[in-house]
Write a protein that holds these residues in place. Structure first.
Motif, PDB file in Angstrom:
ATOM      1  N   PRO A   1      10.016 -20.558  13.220  1.00 57.51           N
ATOM      2  CA  PRO A   1      10.989 -19.538  13.597  1.00 57.51           C
ATOM      3  C   PRO A   1      10.449 -18.127  13.397  1.00 57.51           C
ATOM      4  CG  PRO A   1      11.542 -20.440  11.454  1.00 57.51           C
ATOM      5  CD  PRO A   1      10.368 -21.226  11.950  1.00 57.51           C
ATOM      6  N   VAL A   2      10.647 -17.279  14.408  1.00 55.52           N
ATOM      7  CA  VAL A   2      10.289 -15.869  14.280  1.00 55.52           C
ATOM      8  C   VAL A   2      11.407 -15.166  13.522  1.00 55.52           C
ATOM      9  CG1 VAL A   2       9.863 -13.710  15.506  1.00 55.52           C
ATOM     10  CG2 VAL A   2       8.892 -15.846  16.383  1.00 55.52           C
ATOM     11  N   LEU A   3      11.071 -14.519  12.423  1.00 51.34           N
ATOM     12  CA  LEU A   3      12.057 -13.838  11.601  1.00 51.34           C
ATOM     13  C   LEU A   3      12.299 -12.413  12.074  1.00 51.34           C
ATOM     14  CD1 LEU A   3      10.696 -15.046   8.142  1.00 51.34           C
ATOM     15  CD2 LEU A   3      12.412 -16.148   9.595  1.00 51.34           C
ATOM     16  N   GLU A   4      11.228 -11.697  12.364  1.00 50.16           N
ATOM     17  CA  GLU A   4      11.331 -10.325  12.862  1.00 50.16           C
ATOM     18  C   GLU A   4       9.956  -9.849  13.310  1.00 50.16           C
ATOM     19  OE1 GLU A   4      12.887  -8.051   9.668  1.00 50.16           O
ATOM     20  OE2 GLU A   4      11.089  -8.204   8.437  1.00 50.16           O
ATOM     21  N   PHE A   5       9.933  -8.695  13.967  1.00 52.17           N
ATOM     22  CA  PHE A   5       8.687  -8.104  14.437  1.00 52.17           C
ATOM     23  C   PHE A   5       8.456  -6.795  13.686  1.00 52.17           C
ATOM     24  CE2 PHE A   5      10.294 -10.750  17.846  1.00 52.17           C
ATOM     25  CZ  PHE A   5       9.168 -11.447  18.252  1.00 52.17           C
ATOM     26  N   VAL A   6       7.249  -6.621  13.158  1.00 53.94           N
ATOM     27  CA  VAL A   6       6.951  -5.438  12.351  1.00 53.94           C
ATOM     28  C   VAL A   6       5.699  -4.762  12.882  1.00 53.94           C
ATOM     29  CG1 VAL A   6       7.983  -6.493  10.298  1.00 53.94           C
ATOM     30  CG2 VAL A   6       5.523  -6.719  10.702  1.00 53.94           C
ATOM     31  N   PRO A   7       5.549  -3.450  12.627  1.00 54.11           N
ATOM     32  CA  PRO A   7       4.296  -2.775  12.991  1.00 54.11           C
ATOM     33  C   PRO A   7       3.119  -3.438  12.283  1.00 54.11           C
ATOM     34  CG  PRO A   7       5.998  -1.165  12.471  1.00 54.11           C
ATOM     35  CD  PRO A   7       6.551  -2.501  12.078  1.00 54.11           C
ATOM     36  N   THR A   8       2.079  -3.724  13.033  1.00 53.18           N
ATOM     37  CA  THR A   8       0.937  -4.459  12.486  1.00 53.18           C
ATOM     38  C   THR A   8       0.324  -3.763  11.288  1.00 53.18           C
ATOM     39  OG1 THR A   8       0.460  -5.397  14.665  1.00 53.18           O
ATOM     40  CG2 THR A   8      -1.325  -5.420  13.055  1.00 53.18           C
ATOM     41  N   ASP A   9       0.259  -2.419  11.322  1.00 49.29           N
ATOM     42  CA  ASP A   9      -0.424  -1.715  10.245  1.00 49.29           C
ATOM     43  C   ASP A   9       0.393  -1.648   8.963  1.00 49.29           C
ATOM     44  OD1 ASP A   9       1.509   0.070  10.969  1.00 49.29           O
ATOM     45  OD2 ASP A   9       0.172   1.750  11.391  1.00 49.29           O
ATOM     46  N   GLN A  10       1.601  -2.220   8.968  1.00 45.34           N
ATOM     47  CA  GLN A  10       2.394  -2.245   7.743  1.00 45.34           C
ATOM     48  C   GLN A  10       2.109  -3.478   6.889  1.00 45.34           C
ATOM     49  OE1 GLN A  10       6.582  -1.699   8.423  1.00 45.34           O
ATOM     50  NE2 GLN A  10       6.346   0.427   9.085  1.00 45.34           N
ATOM     51  N   ILE A  11       1.305  -4.395   7.410  1.00 47.23           N
ATOM     52  CA  ILE A  11       0.961  -5.594   6.641  1.00 47.23           C
ATOM     53  C   ILE A  11      -0.339  -5.317   5.898  1.00 47.23           C
ATOM     54  CG2 ILE A  11       0.434  -8.054   6.725  1.00 47.23           C
ATOM     55  CD1 ILE A  11       2.001  -8.244   9.294  1.00 47.23           C
ATOM     56  N   ASP A  12      -0.270  -5.305   4.587  1.00 50.65           N
ATOM     57  CA  ASP A  12      -1.448  -5.059   3.765  1.00 50.65           C
ATOM     58  C   ASP A  12      -2.419  -6.231   3.932  1.00 50.65           C
ATOM     59  OD1 ASP A  12      -3.333  -4.667   1.760  1.00 50.65           O
ATOM     60  OD2 ASP A  12      -1.862  -3.843   0.358  1.00 50.65           O
ATOM     61  N   PRO A  13      -3.683  -5.975   4.315  1.00 48.41           N
ATOM     62  CA  PRO A  13      -4.644  -7.066   4.515  1.00 48.41           C
ATOM     63  C   PRO A  13      -4.822  -7.972   3.305  1.00 48.41           C
ATOM     64  CG  PRO A  13      -5.502  -5.020   5.432  1.00 48.41           C
ATOM     65  CD  PRO A  13      -4.255  -4.659   4.678  1.00 48.41           C
ATOM     66  N   ILE A  14      -4.506  -7.494   2.105  1.00 50.21           N
ATOM     67  CA  ILE A  14      -4.685  -8.333   0.921  1.00 50.21           C
ATOM     68  C   ILE A  14      -3.745  -9.544   0.942  1.00 50.21           C
ATOM     69  CG2 ILE A  14      -2.966  -7.268  -0.618  1.00 50.21           C
ATOM     70  CD1 ILE A  14      -5.075  -7.409  -2.852  1.00 50.21           C
ATOM     71  N   LEU A  15      -2.685  -9.468   1.750  1.00 49.20           N
ATOM     72  CA  LEU A  15      -1.722 -10.563   1.827  1.00 49.20           C
ATOM     73  C   LEU A  15      -2.201 -11.713   2.704  1.00 49.20           C
ATOM     74  CD1 LEU A  15       1.607  -8.522   2.197  1.00 49.20           C
ATOM     75  CD2 LEU A  15       0.770  -9.680   0.146  1.00 49.20           C
ATOM     76  N   TYR A  16      -3.176 -11.461   3.578  1.00 52.68           N
ATOM     77  CA  TYR A  16      -3.631 -12.505   4.496  1.00 52.68           C
ATOM     78  C   TYR A  16      -4.317 -13.642   3.749  1.00 52.68           C
ATOM     79  CZ  TYR A  16      -2.631  -9.505   8.506  1.00 52.68           C
ATOM     80  OH  TYR A  16      -2.007  -8.727   9.458  1.00 52.68           O
ATOM     81  N   ASP A  17      -3.995 -14.880   4.156  1.00 45.34           N
ATOM     82  CA  ASP A  17      -4.564 -16.052   3.499  1.00 45.34           C
ATOM     83  C   ASP A  17      -5.373 -16.869   4.509  1.00 45.34           C
ATOM     84  OD1 ASP A  17      -5.137 -17.897   1.567  1.00 45.34           O
ATOM     85  OD2 ASP A  17      -3.171 -18.816   1.518  1.00 45.34           O
ATOM     86  N   LYS A  18      -4.806 -17.963   5.043  1.00 49.40           N
ATOM     87  CA  LYS A  18      -5.540 -18.835   5.960  1.00 49.40           C
ATOM     88  C   LYS A  18      -5.132 -18.571   7.413  1.00 49.40           C
ATOM     89  CE  LYS A  18      -6.204 -22.535   2.593  1.00 49.40           C
ATOM     90  NZ  LYS A  18      -6.009 -23.974   2.289  1.00 49.40           N
ATOM     91  N   SER A  19      -6.071 -18.827   8.321  1.00 52.10           N
ATOM     92  CA  SER A  19      -5.854 -18.536   9.742  1.00 52.10           C
ATOM     93  C   SER A  19      -5.853 -19.819  10.573  1.00 52.10           C
ATOM     94  CB  SER A  19      -6.941 -17.589  10.271  1.00 52.10           C
ATOM     95  OG  SER A  19      -6.948 -16.377   9.543  1.00 52.10           O
TER      96      SER A  19
END
Length: 313
Positions: free
Chosen positions: A91-109
């Motif tokens: 489910p898509v929860l919401e859409f946010v500006p990409t640059d607001q996601i801190d890269p440190i939060l990224y895990d697996k792709s």
């Protein structure tokens, strides 16, 4: 590549069937553990500390110990009652500006491939994300573990990147920086000049893992030249009392996949039902323009973060 998951993205009233593939792989050379004295393989034996007997994987349950020392043992049936059971809908929860996601939060792709006769809905979502310069926040449940994830576009392919929960990122609090002197204008100017002289566009293909290349070369030369370091021995399959320590995680992952496949015989309902079940909502969604705005995103509820991973190694 072989898909590891099938389901659909719930994009409003649009349903986008997809297949999920692991997007990355480890290229490091793997080693076995051996006894230095005679070269024998080291086996992993799961022994009970009470009775001393070896325990089969199927007979192992999970136990939690509280800070006070109280122990709670959970079985497969207990985990099956939790709401984070395997879902086949994203489910898509919401859409946010990409640059607001801190890269440190990224895990697996993970790569997403269309899984329908017509990829029109897939292309629609892909083009919408591109045109709006937004990233979709979604819930992604894999192997009975629900994560918050970012759905974005990479080279015309939809990609899901699981995100760490905010409380999984440690606070960087270093007292040594509290009274650190500020650099002088001249120092900043010289440093900026150095940065400019070393600036370039990022091309990951220009960089190589020299350590792994040299390690592989050394191993190949050692095998070719022979010597006491090379042991040509027949595989010994007579001892089944243990498992290679390095493959335990893989066996556990395969076991989890088989068990999960047996439990999940139904796909999720329609998109509206999935939207109602989505537990994460931001306390106050802030839609900021995509202009290097500082990330003030309120985290999704952490209910899913407390969902136990039934068979994590």
């Amino acid at each position: 590549m072989r898909s590891i998951w099938k389901g659909s993205i719930a994009f409003g009233l649009v349903n986008v069937p997809v297949k999920v593939y692991t997007a990355t792989e480890d290229h490091d050379i793997k080693f076995h553990q051996v006894h230095g004295k005679d070269g024998g393989r080291i086996k992993y034996d799961r022994k009970c500390s009470v009775c001393g007997e070896s325990v089969q994987f199927a007979d192992i349950d999970k136990a939690y110990e509280s800070p006070d020392g109280d122990r709670v043992v959970l079985t497969d049936d207990d985990f099956a009652k939790l709401p984070a059971a395997e879902k086949h809908e994203i489910p898509v929860l919401e859409f946010v500006p990409t640059d607001q996601i801190d890269p440190i939060l990224y895990d697996k792709s993970y790569f997403l491939e269309p899984d329908s006769a017509s990829p029109k809905a897939y292309v629609l979502l892909r083009e919408t994300l591109d045109d709006t310069e937004r990233t979709a926040l979604v819930h992604f449940t894999l192997r009975q573990k629900t994560r918050l994830a970012a759905l974005r576009v990479r080279d015309d392919v939809l990609v899901i990147q699981t995100l760490l929960w905010p409380d999984e990122v440690r606070a960087a609090e270093f007292g040594s920086l509290d009274d650190a002197p500020k650099p002088r204008p001249q120092e900043l100017k010289m440093a900026s000049t150095l940065v400019e002289s070393m600036s370039s566009d990022f091309d990951p293909t220009e960089f190589t893992d020299d350590y792994q290349i040299d390690l592989r070369k050394m191993l190949e030369e050692t095998i070719e030249n022979g010597g006491e370091k090379v042991v040509h021995a027949e595989r010994d399959d007579s001892d089944d009392s243990g498992e290679d320590a390095e493959v335990v995680d893989l066996v556990a992952a395969l076991q989890r996949s088989v068990e999960a496949a047996g439990r999940n015989t139904k796909t999720s309902g329609n998109t509206s039902a999935a939207t109602e079940k989505a537990p994460a909502k931001k306390a106050a969604a802030k839609k900021a323009p995509a202009k290097k705005a500082p990330a003030k995103k309120a985290p999704a509820k952490k209910a899913a973060a407390k969902k136990a991973d039934q068979k994590s190694a």
